[in-house]
Design a protein around this motif. Structure first.
Motif, PDB file in Angstrom:
ATOM      1  N   PHE A 360       0.759  -1.264   0.155  1.00  0.00           N
ATOM      2  CA  PHE A 360       0.007   0.037  -0.015  1.00  0.00           C
ATOM      3  C   PHE A 360       0.795   1.105   0.015  1.00  0.00           C
ATOM      4  O   PHE A 360       0.479   2.293  -0.524  1.00  0.00           O
ATOM      5  CB  PHE A 360      -0.916   0.013   1.256  1.00  0.00           C
ATOM      6  N   VAL A 361       1.978   1.393   0.833  1.00  0.00           N
ATOM      7  CA  VAL A 361       2.799   2.118   0.776  1.00  0.00           C
ATOM      8  C   VAL A 361       3.534   2.596  -0.673  1.00  0.00           C
ATOM      9  O   VAL A 361       3.370   3.780  -1.182  1.00  0.00           O
ATOM     10  CB  VAL A 361       3.926   2.273   1.767  1.00  0.00           C
ATOM     11  N   TRP A 362       4.002   1.602  -1.136  1.00  0.00           N
ATOM     12  CA  TRP A 362       4.453   1.628  -2.463  1.00  0.00           C
ATOM     13  C   TRP A 362       3.640   2.228  -3.482  1.00  0.00           C
ATOM     14  O   TRP A 362       4.007   2.780  -4.422  1.00  0.00           O
ATOM     15  CB  TRP A 362       5.241   0.092  -3.019  1.00  0.00           C
ATOM     16  N   MET A 363       2.438   1.392  -3.657  1.00  0.00           N
ATOM     17  CA  MET A 363       1.615   1.904  -4.639  1.00  0.00           C
ATOM     18  C   MET A 363       1.030   3.379  -4.462  1.00  0.00           C
ATOM     19  O   MET A 363       0.724   4.370  -5.262  1.00  0.00           O
ATOM     20  CB  MET A 363       0.343   1.174  -4.491  1.00  0.00           C
ATOM     21  N   SER A 364       0.814   3.881  -3.241  1.00  0.00           N
ATOM     22  CA  SER A 364       0.558   5.281  -2.901  1.00  0.00           C
ATOM     23  C   SER A 364       1.732   6.145  -3.157  1.00  0.00           C
ATOM     24  O   SER A 364       1.260   7.072  -3.766  1.00  0.00           O
ATOM     25  CB  SER A 364       0.011   5.288  -1.372  1.00  0.00           C
ATOM     26  N   VAL A 365       2.745   5.886  -3.112  1.00  0.00           N
ATOM     27  CA  VAL A 365       3.752   6.821  -3.267  1.00  0.00           C
ATOM     28  C   VAL A 365       3.901   7.176  -4.967  1.00  0.00           C
ATOM     29  O   VAL A 365       3.895   8.139  -5.334  1.00  0.00           O
ATOM     30  CB  VAL A 365       5.425   6.242  -2.849  1.00  0.00           C
ATOM     31  N   PHE A 366       3.953   5.751  -5.782  1.00  0.00           N
ATOM     32  CA  PHE A 366       4.232   5.935  -7.234  1.00  0.00           C
ATOM     33  C   PHE A 366       2.802   6.186  -8.020  1.00  0.00           C
ATOM     34  O   PHE A 366       2.727   7.200  -8.734  1.00  0.00           O
ATOM     35  CB  PHE A 366       4.837   4.596  -7.548  1.00  0.00           C
ATOM     36  N   GLY A 367       1.996   5.521  -7.459  1.00  0.00           N
ATOM     37  CA  GLY A 367       0.558   5.621  -8.107  1.00  0.00           C
ATOM     38  C   GLY A 367       0.142   7.082  -7.821  1.00  0.00           C
ATOM     39  O   GLY A 367      -0.516   7.598  -8.503  1.00  0.00           O
ATOM     40  N   GLY A 368       0.062   7.565  -6.428  1.00  0.00           N
ATOM     41  CA  GLY A 368      -0.363   8.793  -5.967  1.00  0.00           C
ATOM     42  C   GLY A 368       0.200   9.929  -6.693  1.00  0.00           C
ATOM     43  O   GLY A 368      -0.288  10.846  -6.978  1.00  0.00           O
ATOM     44  N   SER A 369       1.481   9.853  -6.610  1.00  0.00           N
ATOM     45  CA  SER A 369       2.435  10.653  -7.440  1.00  0.00           C
ATOM     46  C   SER A 369       1.969  10.959  -9.019  1.00  0.00           C
ATOM     47  O   SER A 369       1.674  12.194  -9.689  1.00  0.00           O
ATOM     48  CB  SER A 369       3.906  10.447  -7.726  1.00  0.00           C
ATOM     49  N   ALA A 370       1.590   9.873  -9.621  1.00  0.00           N
ATOM     50  CA  ALA A 370       1.088   9.969 -11.039  1.00  0.00           C
ATOM     51  C   ALA A 370      -0.375  10.515 -11.191  1.00  0.00           C
ATOM     52  O   ALA A 370      -0.559  11.281 -11.962  1.00  0.00           O
ATOM     53  CB  ALA A 370       1.273   8.390 -11.504  1.00  0.00           C
TER      54      ALA A 370
END
Length: 562
Positions: A360-370
């Motif tokens: 969840f942290v990983w996806m939030s950092v990269f997906g959230g940035s995009a």
């Protein structure tokens, strides 16, 4: 049985020969007749998904519920090994290897691309809107959260229990022992292991082939390296050599150290993106999306698109679940190999909850940035229309990251880095991502090779060195041949079909595990006396090898004392 001498010393000749014949024959078929094979498998997979979608959804959700029950039940304290045995690896090393052998590659590949696809289109909200941005993260969390790890863990738990607790071989045939007894050592057991070897070999080879395509895209983005089949084949050759060297050094050295390196590099990339990206938006997205996921977990788990039947789910959820299940024998066996000495509660809690939270942290950092970049691009477009700089009906095709994703999924991550920092730091992040992909591919290849060798050697935790080299070379050759001939898509489609028998096998595995756990003396001792099983049932042993007198004495004493 293992051969004690000759060319196949330490190996099961039947599984070793038959599995390689099956794998090589199937690869030749896919490579030579890629287009025809692809059409056949596509038709079959479409039929399976249309008619068995409900079955896939029910199996995976049921397995998750069963694991959560085991984790909090009286069975949770049962140790996967002797009663006084302790874990072989530290918690940090163990979690690192879970990711490297599990879905580390996929997280890098899809962390930006999947949220972008859901942002552009999903059945729950209008595309490219505030609502679709939230829905994109909810769906991404769902596809990469508890459910895929549940399919891995049920295999790992069953294998570890029957192998380390009951003294059976560390192969999938052992799970059938409560049903067929010693016949697991005959043709039925050989067939199960041969099919497991084939599915594992295809999965690892395809992952290696697809991975070098993304690595090539990253090198082209930073250094201008040509996107060519020659470059990609050279990458496969280098990764294969490193993987062979790692698997020959064993789990405790090569695989463990590479996995720890993967985690360190992953943390560094996450920290940099969190620092230079939209930090506030990322943290808000992580908190909100986690709550959104928890709030909608049951509904999403059982949603089958029964009324609209739009076909969207066949491209995503109903595609993912059998895809994860085809990886379950490989990843599950590797998790079992590194989990000896842990309790059932530790295995489920550690391998289900911790990786999910990190994901969840990983996806939030990269997906959230995009998503933030896309939201900014959409707002700029709306302002331009409002100011008259653009005509009112001008279509918005998306920002740079979404357009790159639609053009080529492998470009999504590197385009995000360029958007965050078009200068040196963006290039450094791209280089770090390529290195991370390479090390994840090496650890996936060597852990996959170790699983294949373990199956060939009837569950030996330290298979012979020659077979490690042979399987390492075979995996690299398969990946290169399929990449060259264009057969990777065919293997992927065929893997979805293989998910159906694996789903049935996972159901049998769940029933077998629960049936045997109920006969555990230590678990039975925790029941009230009036519902406790009879002594003759407690003494029943599901494995071929008998428990040691010391362990049996301790269990009987626990029952008597209770």
């Amino acid at each position: 049985m293992r051969s004690e001498s000759g060319l196949f010393k330490g190996l099961n000749p039947t599984v070793t020969i038959a599995s390689k014949v099956l794998v090589i024959g199937f690869v030749i078929f896919c490579a030579v007749l890629a287009e025809r094979a692809g059409t056949i498998f596509q038709d079959i997979s479409t039929t399976v998904l249309n008619n068995a979608k409900w079955f896939y959804l029910a199996v995976v959700s049921g397995v998750l519920a069963f694991l959560l029950y085991l984790m909090v039940s009286r069975f949770g304290h049962i140790r996967l090994g002797k009663d006084d045995e302790r874990p072989e690896f530290s918690f940090i090393s163990w979690v690192s290897m879970l990711f490297s052998g599990g879905m580390g590659i996929g997280l890098v590949f899809w962390s930006v691309a999947e949220p972008m696809w859901h942002y552009a289109d999903n059945p729950f909200s209008d595309g490219m809107s505030d609502a679709s941005a939230g829905m994109a993260m909810r769906l991404t969390f769902f596809h990469w959260g508890l459910h895929p790890w549940a399919t891995f863990i049920i295999v790992a738990l069953a294998l570890a229990y029957f192998a380390y607790r009951k003294g059976l071989p560390l192969t999938l045939r052992s799970i059938l022992y409560p049903f067929i007894g010693d016949r697991i050592y005959g043709p039925i057991g050989h067939t199960v292991d041969i099919l497991t070897v084939a599915i594992t070999a295809f999965g690892v080879s395809q992952s290696l082939g697809l991975g070098v395509i993304q690595m090539n895209s990253g090198l082209h983005n930073v250094f201008g390296v040509p996107n060519s089949i020659g470059i990609q084949l050279a990458m496969i050759a280098v990764i294969t050599l490193f993987a062979i060297a790692s698997v020959m050094s064993g789990v405790g050295r090569g695989i463990r150290r590479l996995s720890e390196w993967n985690m360190l590099l992953s943390v560094a990339i996450v920290a940099i993106v969190l620092a230079i990206g939209p930090t506030r938006y990322i943290l808000n997205t992580l908190l909100q999306s986690t709550g959104d996921y928890a709030d909608n977990l049951v509904g999403l788990s059982l949603w089958s698109d029964a009324n609209a039947d739009s076909g969207w789910q066949n491209w995503w959820t109903a595609f993912y679940w059998p895809w994860w299940m085809t990886w379950a024998p490989f990843v599950g066996m590797f998790i079992a190999r590194i989990s000896r000495g842990r309790t059932i509660r530790e295995l489920i809690g550690g391998a289900l909850l911790v990786p999910t939270l990190v994901t969840f942290v990983w996806m939030s950092v990269f997906g959230g940035s995009a998503l933030f970049q896309e939201q900014q691009a959409r707002q700029a477009h709306e302002q331009a229309v409002a100011s008259g700089a653009l005509v009112e009906d001008a279509d918005f095709a998306g920002g740079a990251v979404l357009q790159a994703t639609k053009e080529d999924t492998t470009l999504a991550l590197f385009t995000l880095f360029d958007t965050l920092d078009p200068g040196l730091l963006g290039s450094v992040l791209s280089i770090m991502a390529v290195l991370l992909l390479a090390t994840y591919f090496i650890t996936s290849a060597d852990s996959g090779t170790l699983v294949l060798c373990t199956l060939d050697s009837m569950g030996s935790p330290e298979p012979p060195q020659p077979i490690r080299v042979i399987w390492g070379l075979v995996i690299g050759c398969i990946a290169g041949a399929l990449l060259y001939a264009g057969g990777l898509k065919t293997i992927q489609t065929a893997s979805i079909i293989a998910g159906l028998p694996i789903a049935i096998f996972i159901l049998m595995m769940t029933l077998s595990l629960h049936r045997t756990l109920r006969r555990e003396p230590i678990a039975a001792a925790m029941l009230p006396a009036q519902v406790r099983p009879a002594a003759k049932d407690l003494d029943h042993h599901s494995g071929r090898a008998k428990a040691s007198p010391t362990a049996a004495t301790r269990r009987e004493a626990a029952v008597a004392q209770a």
